[in-house]
Write a protein that holds these residues in place. Structure first.
Motif, PDB file in Angstrom:
ATOM      1  N   ARG A 236       8.182   3.994  35.919  1.00 24.83           N
ATOM      2  CA  ARG A 236       9.524   4.369  35.463  1.00 24.83           C
ATOM      3  C   ARG A 236       9.481   5.410  34.348  1.00 24.83           C
ATOM      4  O   ARG A 236      10.424   6.184  34.172  1.00 24.83           O
ATOM      5  CB  ARG A 236      10.287   3.117  35.008  1.00 24.83           C
ATOM      6  CG  ARG A 236      10.591   2.151  36.141  1.00 24.83           C
ATOM      7  CD  ARG A 236      11.605   1.121  35.717  1.00 24.83           C
ATOM      8  NE  ARG A 236      11.096   0.208  34.722  1.00 24.83           N
ATOM      9  CZ  ARG A 236      10.449  -0.931  34.991  1.00 24.83           C
ATOM     10  NH1 ARG A 236      10.204  -1.261  36.255  1.00 24.83           N
ATOM     11  NH2 ARG A 236      10.036  -1.722  34.022  1.00 24.83           N
TER      12      ARG A 236
ATOM     13  N   SER B  81       8.639  -0.676  41.233  1.00 26.78           N
ATOM     14  CA  SER B  81       8.602   0.085  39.984  1.00 26.78           C
ATOM     15  C   SER B  81       7.935  -0.748  38.900  1.00 26.78           C
ATOM     16  O   SER B  81       7.962  -1.980  38.934  1.00 26.78           O
ATOM     17  CB  SER B  81      10.016   0.482  39.556  1.00 26.78           C
ATOM     18  OG  SER B  81      10.741  -0.639  39.102  1.00 26.78           O
TER      19      SER B  81
ATOM     20  N   ALA C 268      14.177   3.684  41.384  1.00 28.56           N
ATOM     21  CA  ALA C 268      12.860   3.919  41.986  1.00 28.56           C
ATOM     22  C   ALA C 268      12.995   4.189  43.481  1.00 28.56           C
ATOM     23  O   ALA C 268      12.318   5.075  44.034  1.00 28.56           O
ATOM     24  CB  ALA C 268      11.954   2.714  41.742  1.00 28.56           C
TER      25      ALA C 268
ATOM     26  N   VAL D  78       5.959   3.055  41.518  1.00 28.39           N
ATOM     27  CA  VAL D  78       6.630   4.103  40.754  1.00 28.39           C
ATOM     28  C   VAL D  78       6.650   3.736  39.279  1.00 28.39           C
ATOM     29  O   VAL D  78       7.196   2.697  38.891  1.00 28.39           O
ATOM     30  CB  VAL D  78       8.072   4.303  41.262  1.00 28.39           C
ATOM     31  CG1 VAL D  78       8.777   5.385  40.448  1.00 28.39           C
ATOM     32  CG2 VAL D  78       8.078   4.648  42.744  1.00 28.39           C
TER      33      VAL D  78
END
Length: 326
Positions: free
Chosen positions: A284, A252, A201, A282
């Motif tokens: 994944r 993440s 990430a 973020v």
């Protein structure tokens, strides 16, 4: 290695090693004993120093010199790097860092606790206190070979790690720093999250920021070296900005609902930096999609903590005894 060598007073300077190595190169037909090499520098003063007690031992330990039957020879790997002092310095540092990459004493110095990110000079820096008195000779060696330089601001008790050797540092030292920056057991337990999810990430965000800024800025991946800076990536709001002003903590997650865990250090850093601090969330599952953009929250101390659309839960309590029983 450093533990065994630390009782020596002088590890040598570039001029000392250039004279020694070029002498061995030019007289390869001569068999030099250790004592012969020591005699080469009797009563000599090089760079203001007349004691060279640790130089030969260091050279043998980092494999620039080799010995067999007490005869000292030059490592062929450095022979072609003796055309100038500067060329030799580069090769010397390569040998040095390769030899130290698994050295425990070295990693007691170059550990996440002593490293930090210099915003103004966009570089990695190390606290002078990391060396202590017992490794002052090693510190002087790094200064002499320009691996570290004094911080441009005299009041700051740090050294700047020379950007010239960043790639070398990344290749030889970084993997072990990353491994040691948390405890071994904790490292094993968090291997999947820390090493796979977290770093992927962070790498995604570094690439994302570079693209966002049209590849005109060098993005600093701070978390490669430092575990407690309070953010992972130092970036810029605009490509015309001269100094980093967007400090990104990367989180993440997996699934449809964004979530993250926020440490006290990260929270306090966000509180201090305010508008300069960002959290990038973020997903994944999505980050490999070409046009995916993470969720980007500026000043999360205000935009998340004080916004009711984010549910907050206490994960841990610190329990401290304020007054012992009489």
């Amino acid at each position: 290695m450093l533990k065994e060598l630390r009782h020596y007073s002088n590890f040598g300077t570039p001029n000392y090693f250039f004279e020694l190595l070029t002498t061995l190169k030019s007289k390869q037909e001569v068999s030099y004993l250790r004592s012969d090499i020591e005699k080469l520098f009797y009563n000599k003063i090089i760079d203001g120093r007349g004691v060279f007690d640790g130089c030969l031992e260091l050279a043998l330990n980092i494999d620039i010199l080799q010995t067999s039957d007490n005869i000292v020879t030059l490592n062929e790997g450095i022979t072609n790097s003796l055309n100038s002092v500067n060329q030799m310095i580069d090769k010397f540092n390569e040998f040095l860092f390769l030899a130290l990459k698994n050295d425990d004493e070295f990693h007691n110095i170059f550990c996440s606790e002593h490293l930090s990110h210099d915003i103004i000079y966009k570089s990695l820096q190390i606290n002078n206190a990391a060396f202590g008195l017992k490794h002052s000779n090693f510190k002087q060696l790094l200064i002499d070979f320009r691996a570290i330089t004094n911080h441009p601001t005299p009041e700051i008790n740090y050294f700047i790690i020379n950007s010239r050797y960043k790639k070398l540092f990344d290749k030889t030292v970084l993997p072990e720093i990353k491994k040691r920056k948390i405890g071994i057991e904790e490292f094993r337990k968090s291997m999947e999250l820390q090493q796979i999810y977290g770093e992927e990430a962070e790498r995604f965000v570094v690439d994302f920021e570079s693209k966002r800024l049209n590849h005109k800025k060098e993005i600093d991946w701070v978390a490669e070296y430092i575990v407690n800076e309070g953010y992972d990536v130092a970036s810029y709001n605009n490509e015309n900005d001269n100094t980093p002003n967007r400090f990104i903590e990367v989180k993440s997650y997996d699934g449809d609902t964004p979530y993250f865990f926020w440490s006290r250090n990260e929270y306090l850093t966000a509180k201090r930096k305010q508008e300069e601090y960002w959290i990038y969330l973020v997903n994944r599952k999505e980050m490999n999609n070409k046009n995916y953009e993470p969720i980007m929250k500026q000043n999360p101390y205000e935009s998340i903590l004080k916004d009711d659309i984010w549910e907050k839960q206490v994960d841990k309590y610190k329990i401290e005894l304020l007054k012992a029983n009489a």
